[in-house]
Design a protein around this motif. Sequence first.
Motif, PDB file in Angstrom:
ATOM      1  N   LEU A 198     -44.482  14.162  49.051  1.00 15.97           N
ATOM      2  CA  LEU A 198     -44.278  12.771  48.740  1.00 15.97           C
ATOM      3  C   LEU A 198     -44.023  11.959  50.298  1.00 15.97           C
ATOM      4  N   HIS A 199     -45.074  11.035  50.305  1.00 15.61           N
ATOM      5  CA  HIS A 199     -44.595   9.942  51.563  1.00 15.61           C
ATOM      6  C   HIS A 199     -44.530   8.674  50.791  1.00 15.61           C
ATOM      7  N   SER A 200     -43.013   8.188  50.571  1.00 20.08           N
ATOM      8  CA  SER A 200     -43.044   6.952  49.955  1.00 20.08           C
ATOM      9  C   SER A 200     -41.809   6.092  50.666  1.00 20.08           C
ATOM     10  N   LYS A 201     -41.781   6.304  52.044  1.00 16.85           N
ATOM     11  CA  LYS A 201     -40.595   5.529  52.532  1.00 16.85           C
ATOM     12  C   LYS A 201     -40.767   4.079  52.474  1.00 16.85           C
ATOM     13  N   ASP A 202     -42.122   3.392  52.478  1.00 17.98           N
ATOM     14  CA  ASP A 202     -42.439   1.907  52.517  1.00 17.98           C
ATOM     15  C   ASP A 202     -43.356   1.839  51.288  1.00 17.98           C
ATOM     16  N   ALA A 203     -42.919   2.597  50.060  1.00 20.01           N
ATOM     17  CA  ALA A 203     -43.657   2.491  48.926  1.00 20.01           C
ATOM     18  C   ALA A 203     -44.102   1.167  48.301  1.00 20.01           C
ATOM     19  N   VAL A 204     -43.277   0.125  48.604  1.00 17.73           N
ATOM     20  CA  VAL A 204     -43.327  -1.104  47.945  1.00 17.73           C
ATOM     21  C   VAL A 204     -44.487  -1.874  48.724  1.00 17.73           C
ATOM     22  N   GLU A 205     -44.328  -1.733  50.067  1.00 16.63           N
ATOM     23  CA  GLU A 205     -45.225  -2.517  50.862  1.00 16.63           C
ATOM     24  C   GLU A 205     -46.678  -1.614  51.225  1.00 16.63           C
ATOM     25  N   LYS A 206     -46.512  -0.342  51.477  1.00 16.34           N
ATOM     26  CA  LYS A 206     -47.621   0.337  52.000  1.00 16.34           C
ATOM     27  C   LYS A 206     -48.110   1.394  50.910  1.00 16.34           C
ATOM     28  N   GLY A 207     -47.574   1.302  49.676  1.00 16.61           N
ATOM     29  CA  GLY A 207     -47.923   2.534  48.665  1.00 16.61           C
ATOM     30  C   GLY A 207     -47.415   3.871  48.596  1.00 16.61           C
ATOM     31  N   LYS A 260     -38.580   3.476  42.672  1.00 16.65           N
ATOM     32  CA  LYS A 260     -37.808   4.586  42.520  1.00 16.65           C
ATOM     33  C   LYS A 260     -38.375   5.718  43.322  1.00 16.65           C
ATOM     34  N   LEU A 261     -39.647   5.707  43.619  1.00 13.89           N
ATOM     35  CA  LEU A 261     -40.388   6.584  44.325  1.00 13.89           C
ATOM     36  C   LEU A 261     -39.765   6.587  45.966  1.00 13.89           C
ATOM     37  N   GLN A 262     -39.468   5.418  46.339  1.00 15.45           N
ATOM     38  CA  GLN A 262     -38.923   5.216  47.799  1.00 15.45           C
ATOM     39  C   GLN A 262     -37.826   6.174  48.248  1.00 15.45           C
ATOM     40  N   ARG A 263     -37.029   6.305  47.132  1.00 11.75           N
ATOM     41  CA  ARG A 263     -35.909   7.478  47.334  1.00 11.75           C
ATOM     42  C   ARG A 263     -36.410   8.871  47.159  1.00 11.75           C
ATOM     43  N   ALA A 264     -37.609   8.976  46.925  1.00  9.06           N
ATOM     44  CA  ALA A 264     -38.208  10.509  47.034  1.00  9.06           C
ATOM     45  C   ALA A 264     -38.950  10.846  48.000  1.00  9.06           C
ATOM     46  N   ASP A 265     -38.884   9.977  49.215  1.00  7.36           N
ATOM     47  CA  ASP A 265     -39.754  10.315  50.487  1.00  7.36           C
ATOM     48  C   ASP A 265     -39.429  11.623  50.912  1.00  7.36           C
ATOM     49  N   GLY A 266     -40.398  12.602  51.297  1.00  4.14           N
ATOM     50  CA  GLY A 266     -40.115  13.848  51.998  1.00  4.14           C
ATOM     51  C   GLY A 266     -40.082  14.956  50.650  1.00  4.14           C
ATOM     52  N   LEU A 267     -39.823  14.620  49.492  1.00  2.00           N
ATOM     53  CA  LEU A 267     -39.601  15.650  48.407  1.00  2.00           C
ATOM     54  C   LEU A 267     -41.068  16.306  48.011  1.00  2.00           C
ATOM     55  N   TYR A 268     -40.923  17.272  47.285  1.00  2.00           N
ATOM     56  CA  TYR A 268     -42.203  18.145  46.912  1.00  2.00           C
ATOM     57  C   TYR A 268     -42.564  17.852  45.557  1.00  2.00           C
ATOM     58  N   PHE A 269     -43.923  17.192  45.246  1.00  2.00           N
ATOM     59  CA  PHE A 269     -44.052  16.775  43.936  1.00  2.00           C
ATOM     60  C   PHE A 269     -45.451  17.306  43.633  1.00  2.00           C
ATOM     61  N   GLU A 270     -45.624  17.226  42.145  1.00  2.00           N
ATOM     62  CA  GLU A 270     -46.980  17.756  41.680  1.00  2.00           C
ATOM     63  C   GLU A 270     -47.422  16.425  41.060  1.00  2.00           C
ATOM     64  N   ALA A 271     -48.567  16.096  41.350  1.00  2.00           N
ATOM     65  CA  ALA A 271     -49.644  14.955  40.683  1.00  2.00           C
ATOM     66  C   ALA A 271     -50.606  15.366  39.841  1.00  2.00           C
TER      67      ALA A 271
END
Length: 140
Positions: free
Chosen positions: A72-81, A102-113
């Motif tokens: 998951l890439h979410s570092k700038d989730a609110v601004e960039k998605g 919430k997802l901003q804090r999960a940047d770099g973790l392994y997720f299933e969508a």
Amino acid sequence: MKILALALGSLLLGSVAQAAWVVKTEGLACTEDYNPWGHGSYCPCPEGTAYNKKIGECLAGAPYPILVSGVLHSKDAVEKGVSLETQYGTFELIVKLSELEKLQRADGLYFEADGEFILMPTDEAQARPTIIVESLAWLE
């Protein structure tokens, strides 16, 4: 039936005729309310298309069920998605607005969508592979 990870590569590399795609429309008279995805709950669409309230756009074709996992890439989730980098490429993720922070804090973790695969238009020649997320699960 979900697209299995092995079949996904051939789908993305081969024909995308099975995927839904956004139909550009100008000046839709949408409702002024905002749903959990930040769009109006209803907009009239041209014949042969259907309004998708999760993306706030008219779609032609049917979204294709998909299940993939990756980083998951979410570092700038609110601004960039949010995006999910898989072995088959990177997918933009459409999630509820309430999930972005919430997802901003999960940047770099392994997720299933788990969700629906669509093609979003870009300014470039190629459409952007996108998943309208139904569920997003952290994998240890």
